[in-house]
Write a protein that holds these residues in place. Structure first.
Motif, PDB file in Angstrom:
ATOM      1  N   ALA A   1      42.113  28.961  -9.863  1.00 58.06           N
ATOM      2  CA  ALA A   1      42.691  29.753  -8.759  1.00 58.06           C
ATOM      3  C   ALA A   1      44.141  29.529  -8.509  1.00 58.06           C
ATOM      4  N   ILE A   2      44.587  28.416  -8.957  1.00 54.84           N
ATOM      5  CA  ILE A   2      45.937  28.107  -8.811  1.00 54.84           C
ATOM      6  C   ILE A   2      46.800  28.488 -10.024  1.00 54.84           C
ATOM      7  N   ALA A   3      47.855  29.410  -9.742  1.00 55.38           N
ATOM      8  CA  ALA A   3      48.533  29.571 -11.167  1.00 55.38           C
ATOM      9  C   ALA A   3      49.562  28.807 -11.516  1.00 55.38           C
ATOM     10  N   GLY A   4      49.977  27.869 -10.227  1.00 55.08           N
ATOM     11  CA  GLY A   4      51.018  26.978 -10.558  1.00 55.08           C
ATOM     12  C   GLY A   4      51.528  26.161  -9.448  1.00 55.08           C
ATOM     13  N   PHE A   5      52.577  25.375  -9.391  1.00 53.62           N
ATOM     14  CA  PHE A   5      52.889  24.561  -8.419  1.00 53.62           C
ATOM     15  C   PHE A   5      54.406  24.474  -8.057  1.00 53.62           C
ATOM     16  N   GLU A   6      54.633  24.434  -6.954  1.00 54.05           N
ATOM     17  CA  GLU A   6      56.007  24.275  -6.225  1.00 54.05           C
ATOM     18  C   GLU A   6      56.333  22.791  -6.162  1.00 54.05           C
ATOM     19  N   LEU A   7      57.260  22.293  -6.480  1.00 49.17           N
ATOM     20  CA  LEU A   7      57.494  20.796  -6.529  1.00 49.17           C
ATOM     21  C   LEU A   7      58.532  20.902  -5.370  1.00 49.17           C
ATOM     22  N   ASN A   8      58.070  20.392  -4.248  1.00 49.64           N
ATOM     23  CA  ASN A   8      59.082  20.158  -2.906  1.00 49.64           C
ATOM     24  C   ASN A   8      59.770  18.928  -2.976  1.00 49.64           C
ATOM     25  N   ILE A   9      61.007  19.034  -3.761  1.00 48.21           N
ATOM     26  CA  ILE A   9      61.827  17.837  -3.701  1.00 48.21           C
ATOM     27  C   ILE A   9      63.192  17.929  -2.845  1.00 48.21           C
ATOM     28  N   SER A  10      62.980  18.864  -1.736  1.00 49.27           N
ATOM     29  CA  SER A  10      64.071  19.380  -1.116  1.00 49.27           C
ATOM     30  C   SER A  10      63.730  19.324   0.368  1.00 49.27           C
ATOM     31  N   CYS A  11      62.698  18.509   1.143  1.00 47.68           N
ATOM     32  CA  CYS A  11      62.425  18.712   2.341  1.00 47.68           C
ATOM     33  C   CYS A  11      63.291  17.829   3.248  1.00 47.68           C
TER      34      CYS A  11
ATOM     35  N   SER B   1      41.880  38.533  -6.269  1.00 45.50           N
ATOM     36  CA  SER B   1      42.464  39.791  -6.110  1.00 45.50           C
ATOM     37  C   SER B   1      43.859  39.813  -6.573  1.00 45.50           C
ATOM     38  N   GLY B   2      44.364  39.072  -7.561  1.00 43.29           N
ATOM     39  CA  GLY B   2      45.521  39.137  -8.108  1.00 43.29           C
ATOM     40  C   GLY B   2      46.718  38.337  -7.504  1.00 43.29           C
ATOM     41  N   THR B   3      46.718  37.861  -6.440  1.00 41.92           N
ATOM     42  CA  THR B   3      47.764  37.082  -5.727  1.00 41.92           C
ATOM     43  C   THR B   3      47.999  35.826  -6.476  1.00 41.92           C
ATOM     44  N   ALA B   4      49.160  35.468  -7.088  1.00 46.94           N
ATOM     45  CA  ALA B   4      49.455  34.105  -7.590  1.00 46.94           C
ATOM     46  C   ALA B   4      49.727  33.092  -6.600  1.00 46.94           C
ATOM     47  N   VAL B   5      48.750  32.252  -6.584  1.00 43.24           N
ATOM     48  CA  VAL B   5      48.712  31.195  -5.584  1.00 43.24           C
ATOM     49  C   VAL B   5      49.474  29.991  -6.162  1.00 43.24           C
ATOM     50  N   PHE B   6      50.397  29.557  -5.623  1.00 42.63           N
ATOM     51  CA  PHE B   6      51.017  28.130  -5.966  1.00 42.63           C
ATOM     52  C   PHE B   6      50.787  27.197  -4.878  1.00 42.63           C
TER      53      PHE B   6
END
Lengths: 300, 313
Positions: free
Chosen positions: B126-136, B98-103
């Protein structure tokens, strides 16, 4: 019982007053819903809950703020607060939800200022309520202090919907001042209620769990025909679970946790549970896996 | 007056219907929110962080409300990559269609773990990209320990970018570092396509009756309106000192609850914004924010929302 539809709704306050007639701590608020909200809440079952937005609700006048809450009342309310239901009825196409609450902090104190005609934003009904197995003859409802509302709801629900089950309630509190309801009348329906207080100031003296245990020993009923439903302080739930598990009586307990969302996204309300057939434990979510859990699975 | 202002944005090559995302860890895997909002109206969506193996998370209490915010110490509790691909991809595919960018937010204890998660999902349409969580801030290994050293940030970003292939790689920055711009430049040098900032601040609440921390983990990440002005400042700093020159978009977040908050971040330099803690009180607030941004653009007679980005005078 089937899970009801849920959503974010507006409810209209019909009444909000002291629940016991004495003291300022316990209140009962009555909310009225129409349309989709009425449909959703009409399907809610005992043990489910709702998240209420109290962030825009005013505090009472400064002189009415209890001394112990004065500091906490300086901060803003950022999160909703979860409440169980003590009764749900339908009137025409409206659904009336009653919530019994205790003033414990800045949000519940704000709740006391809501008056008839006000609207509140509410997300619900949420979570999984109590379930009622078909093969049980006796339901033992065990409440401790502020744990009574979902069991009051359940007691009425059982009398109305499962008349073949014999309902017996054990309502305990620290002293006679700590019941959020009139101890003479646990529910609207006529149900036998055993009142206990830790100090003996009302009913039988001692912990509610002790009296439950004695009753079970004396009853001579088959364990497989009984079911225990419990809600109250965690130490009490732990003891009730122990009694139920050791005598092999099915037992459902309603847990309480701090919640941010109530819908399973924040993962904040962890309840440690055993994994069947394993020594490992997992954290289940009080909001979406509970708040009602099988007494056998919860790690106290 | 023209009420149909175009609030679509271009974000790292993606065309988004609006600039509003839901922030990782505050929106689950989307299925939980379906009853409360129109998921199709989101500009973007970032999943709860996924690790290679399921993680149990921290003991209770995990959250506490604070002055104008909250602390959380969930401990990256998640279902792990295997269950994620089996159970959660279907709803994410629907959103993406439906057009939502899924990360997908990825977290790990080693650089290899990050790379393995990304590689496994890099072919998923379906996956537009990744968010690298290096800050939890709430896990001992991994998380924030990767996000505070520029050299490590560059290395992990480079490895993750290789694994991501054609997909967008966004690096999420920790706020409490000596020089956030140095970290941002390291991520850009490592090949990041976008930056998201800020993650939560490590913080503590003490129960004065028991003299114990309010959280079982002792500390937690502070989020909510309390951190908003700091987040706006850091977004502007990273925009001026690293992102603008490199033409790398910023996803700004930290205490956003209203359209006004979101617009502030965009003026500071964010191309898009994410709502986090605000979702808990109002699960549909992303929709309201998108509508509010549109109204602001009409009032300010802006033709494109991109005119706002970095327009700080």
């Amino acid at each position: 019982m089937k899970k009801a539809n849920k959503g974010q709704f507006w409810g209209r306050v019909c009444g909000n007053k002291s629940a016991t007639g004495k003291g300022q701590c316990f209140y009962k608020i009555t909310l009225e819903f129409e349309g989709q909200a009425a449909k959703a809440f009409a399907k809610a079952v005992p043990g489910q809950f709702a998240e209420i937005d109290l962030s825009k609700t005013s505090l009472p006048a400064a002189e009415k703020i209890p001394e112990g809450l004065k500091d906490a009342c300086k901060r803003d309310i950022i999160l909703r607060r979860p409440f169980s239901f003590c009764d749900i009825t339908t009137k025409g196409n409206k659904t009336i939800v009653e919530i019994l609450y205790c003033v414990v902090g800045p949000a519940s104190l704000r709740m006391t200022t809501l008056k008839a005609g006000d609207t509140v934003n509410i997300i619900g009904p949420l979570g999984n309520g109590f379930s009622i197995p078909k093969d049980k003859k006796t339901a033992l409802l065990v409440s401790g202090g502020m744990g009574s509302p979902p069991l009051q709801h359940l007691a009425d629900y059982l009398v109305k919907n499962n008349p073949k089950i014999n309902v017996l309630t054990f309502a305990g509190a620290r002293t006679k001042e700590h019941f959020p309801f009139n101890p003479k009348r646990f529910t609207k329906q006529k149900i036998e209620t055993i009142i206990t207080t830790d100090d003996g100031s009302a009913g039988l003296k001692g912990f509610v769990s002790e009296h439950l245990e004695r009753w079970i020993e004396k009853s001579g009923q088959k364990e497989s025909e009984m079911i225990i439903y419990a809600c109250g302080p965690e130490a009490m739930l732990a003891r009730v679970a122990e009694i139920a598990n050791s005598s092999n009586i099915e037992c459902q307990i309603s847990m309480e946790r701090r919640m941010a969302c109530g819908i399973g996204v924040c993962q904040g309300c962890a309840v440690e549970c055993r994994l069947e057939g394993s020594s490992e434990t997992v954290y289940k979510m009080c909001c979406t896996d509970g708040p009602v859990f099988d007494a056998k699975e919860v790690v106290f | 007056m023209n009420n149909k202002v175009d609030i679509s944005v271009e974000f790292a090559g993606l065309k988004l219907a609006n600039p509003v995302f839901l922030a990782s860890g505050t929106c689950g895997y989307a299925d939980e929110l379906a009853d409360f909002m129109d998921l199709n109206r989101l500009g973007g969506f970032i999943t709860k962080s996924i690790t290679l193996k399921p993680r149990k998370g921290n003991p209770d209490p995990r959250i506490v409300e604070t002055d104008a915010g909250m602390l959380n110490a969930i401990g990256l509790a998640n279902i792990g990559l295997e269950r994620f691909t089996k159970e959660k991809l279907p709803i994410l595919r629907k959103m993406s269609a439906s057009g939502t960018a899924v990360f997908v937010s990825a977290a790990g204890e080693t650089i290899e773990e990050y790379a393995a998660i990304i590689e496994r999902l890099s072919e998923e349409k379906a996956i537009a990209g990744f968010e690298l969580n290096i800050s939890c801030p709430n896990v001992k290994m991994g998380g924030i320990s990767f996000g505070t050293e520029p050299a490590t940030v560059e290395e992990i970003t480079e490895t993750a970018k290789k694994a991501a292939g054609e997909k967008i790689l966004m690096v999420k920055l920790a706020p409490a570092v000596t020089d956030i711009s140095a970290i941002a430049r390291a991520a850009i040098d490592g090949g990041a396509d976008a930056l998201s900032l800020i993650n939560t601040f490590t913080a503590m609440v003490i129960d004065i009756e028991t003299a114990r921390p309010a959280l079982a983990n002792r500390t937690g990440g502070l989020s909510g309106p309390a951190i908003k002005p700091i987040a706006v400042y850091l977004v502007n700093k990273v925009y001026r000192e690293a992102a603008q020159k490199a033409n790398i978009p910023i996803l700004g977040m930290g205490g956003i609850r209203t359209a006004s908050d979101a617009i502030e971040f965009m003026i500071a330099g964010a191309t898009a914004v994410a709502v986090g803690t605000g979702n808990f009180l109002e699960p549909d607030c992303a929709e309201k924010i998108a509508d509010g941004i549109g109204k602001y653009c009409v009032r300010k007679k802006l033709i494109k929302i991109s005119e706002l980005v970095g327009s700080l005078k």
